[in-house]
Write a protein that holds these residues in place. Sequence first.
Motif, short mmCIF file in Angstrom:
data_model
loop_
_atom_site.label_atom_id
_atom_site.label_comp_id
_atom_site.label_asym_id
_atom_site.label_seq_id
_atom_site.Cartn_x
_atom_site.Cartn_y
_atom_site.Cartn_z
N GLY A 45 -20.37 -7.22 13.19
CA GLY A 45 -20.27 -5.77 13.18
C GLY A 45 -19.23 -5.24 14.14
N GLU A 46 -18.31 -6.10 14.55
CA GLU A 46 -17.31 -5.71 15.55
C GLU A 46 -16.16 -4.97 14.89
N HIS A 47 -15.84 -3.80 15.42
CA HIS A 47 -14.71 -3.01 14.94
C HIS A 47 -13.54 -3.22 15.91
N ASP A 48 -12.64 -4.10 15.57
CA ASP A 48 -11.50 -4.40 16.44
C ASP A 48 -10.58 -3.18 16.51
N PRO A 49 -10.25 -2.70 17.72
CA PRO A 49 -9.36 -1.55 17.84
C PRO A 49 -8.01 -1.75 17.14
N LEU A 50 -7.57 -3.00 17.04
CA LEU A 50 -6.29 -3.26 16.37
C LEU A 50 -6.34 -2.85 14.90
N ALA A 51 -7.52 -2.92 14.31
CA ALA A 51 -7.65 -2.61 12.88
C ALA A 51 -7.86 -1.13 12.61
N ALA A 52 -8.16 -0.35 13.64
CA ALA A 52 -8.51 1.05 13.43
C ALA A 52 -7.47 1.85 12.65
N PRO A 53 -6.17 1.67 12.90
CA PRO A 53 -5.19 2.46 12.13
C PRO A 53 -5.09 2.08 10.66
N PHE A 54 -5.72 0.98 10.27
CA PHE A 54 -5.48 0.43 8.94
C PHE A 54 -6.68 0.57 8.00
N ALA A 55 -7.59 1.47 8.33
CA ALA A 55 -8.75 1.70 7.48
C ALA A 55 -8.33 2.43 6.20
N LEU A 56 -9.08 2.24 5.14
CA LEU A 56 -8.81 2.91 3.88
C LEU A 56 -8.82 4.41 4.02
N GLU A 57 -9.66 4.93 4.92
CA GLU A 57 -9.82 6.38 5.05
C GLU A 57 -8.53 7.09 5.42
N ARG A 58 -7.53 6.40 5.93
CA ARG A 58 -6.30 7.09 6.32
C ARG A 58 -5.63 7.75 5.12
N PHE A 59 -5.80 7.17 3.94
CA PHE A 59 -5.20 7.75 2.75
C PHE A 59 -5.95 9.00 2.31
N HIS A 60 -7.26 9.02 2.51
CA HIS A 60 -8.04 10.21 2.18
C HIS A 60 -7.68 11.36 3.12
N SER B 54 0.85 -1.19 0.00
CA SER B 54 0.00 0.00 0.00
C SER B 54 0.89 1.24 0.00
N ARG B 55 0.26 2.41 0.01
CA ARG B 55 1.03 3.65 -0.06
C ARG B 55 1.95 3.82 1.14
N ASP B 56 1.56 3.29 2.31
CA ASP B 56 2.42 3.37 3.49
C ASP B 56 2.93 1.98 3.90
N ASP B 57 2.81 1.02 2.99
CA ASP B 57 3.31 -0.34 3.19
C ASP B 57 2.67 -1.05 4.39
N ALA B 58 1.47 -0.65 4.75
CA ALA B 58 0.72 -1.29 5.82
C ALA B 58 -0.59 -1.82 5.25
N PRO B 59 -1.20 -2.80 5.91
CA PRO B 59 -2.42 -3.39 5.36
C PRO B 59 -3.60 -2.44 5.36
N ILE B 60 -4.58 -2.78 4.53
CA ILE B 60 -5.85 -2.05 4.47
C ILE B 60 -6.92 -3.03 4.91
N LEU B 61 -7.56 -2.73 6.03
CA LEU B 61 -8.46 -3.68 6.67
C LEU B 61 -9.80 -3.03 7.01
N GLY B 62 -10.86 -3.81 6.82
CA GLY B 62 -12.17 -3.39 7.30
C GLY B 62 -12.98 -2.65 6.26
N SER B 63 -13.92 -1.86 6.73
CA SER B 63 -14.87 -1.18 5.86
C SER B 63 -14.26 0.06 5.23
N GLY B 64 -14.98 0.59 4.22
CA GLY B 64 -14.59 1.83 3.56
C GLY B 64 -15.80 2.69 3.33
#
Length: 378
Positions: free
Chosen positions: A359-374, A316-326
């Motif tokens: 519908g569980e949003h795991d806190p571990l995944a929060a930094p890796f949402a697609l929205e970080r690039f936006h 990815s653009r920051d070499d980290a995974p993209i996880l969860g919803s968008g």
Amino acid sequence: MVTQSSDSIIIVGAGVIGLSVAWRLAGRGAHVTVFDKGKAGSGASHAAAGMLAACTELEPGEDWLLPLNRESQRLWPGFAAELESATGLSVGLRGEGTLHVALNADEQARLRHHFALQEKAGLPVEWLPAGEVRAREPLLASTSGAVWSPEDHQVDNRKLAAALRAAAIGAGVNLREDAAVERIVIENGRAAGVEVGGERHAASTVVLAAGAWSRGIGGLTPDIRPPVRPIKGQMLAVGMDAGNPLIRHVVWASGVYLVPRIDGRLIVGATAEERGFDDRLTAGGILSLLQNAWRALPGIEELPLIETWAGFRPGSRDDAPILGSGPVAGLVYATGHHRNGILLTPVTADIVSRFILDGEHDPLAAPFALERFHAHAA
């Protein structure tokens, strides 16, 4: 023509990420179909080295990746045992740990700096003097010391892919190989299925797990297209005597890593090249791997060369995974794992399946949402 039920789940990509998510979903009763443009596990999952190197691979500025990486590393023994129990197939998990060696004074200085970074991050690592390195791996070249990472193990990635394929099918997953997804169908603001061979397949949820090919799937507007590119890696394997291998630990040295398999293969990797999907091997790439491997393990020159290959890490653009919803409902991301796809398989499967079903949003995944690039682009 529309096929399948609208309450089914479709996964685009049958690498270890897509297969593991499918296995978890089907294990809880979901109706899951997985499409792949080739054979299951034939992409990055086949090309990888299988290292579970959360500690060794820490780089400056990547502390934010550690919680996810370390949690998945913690999950690996149980995940492997569950998968082997479900299928009767070994995944080749080995627990000897990893040695990151320095072969001269300059390399020692750089490695000491890296060791300090690892210690600051609270990782379970230890500095070994040259004599102890030699005691553990007597056939290595003379070293100036090494960092010992006892929790950085390895798994046979090809066996893992085969076991996940069997587990998914055994759990009821409909696996469609050699069936390229042409586009993801977006209707009324949500993912409604996919098109394959001109035929539409309806679904309530679509999981994009196509690795380095994720960006090229049709139907994705710029705001929902994951910024994932292929990062080419050339690799090779030589054959050791399985009963008397040259090394038993995973060994990192300058410009190379060496991964010994139970069957005697020694995996040597890997280059990192921005070459798009050019899968051609180059003389320079293979030469650099062999030279660096020979510096660390001189006995390698007597071993037969049994395989060479190239694969594409999904960066990815920051070499980290993209996880969860968008931004689009029903479209879930599980891509961009870069060099950590094998390591992150258990935690990705858990996070994505629990999000879809509970519908569980795991806190571990929060930094890796697609929205970080936006956010960075704003």
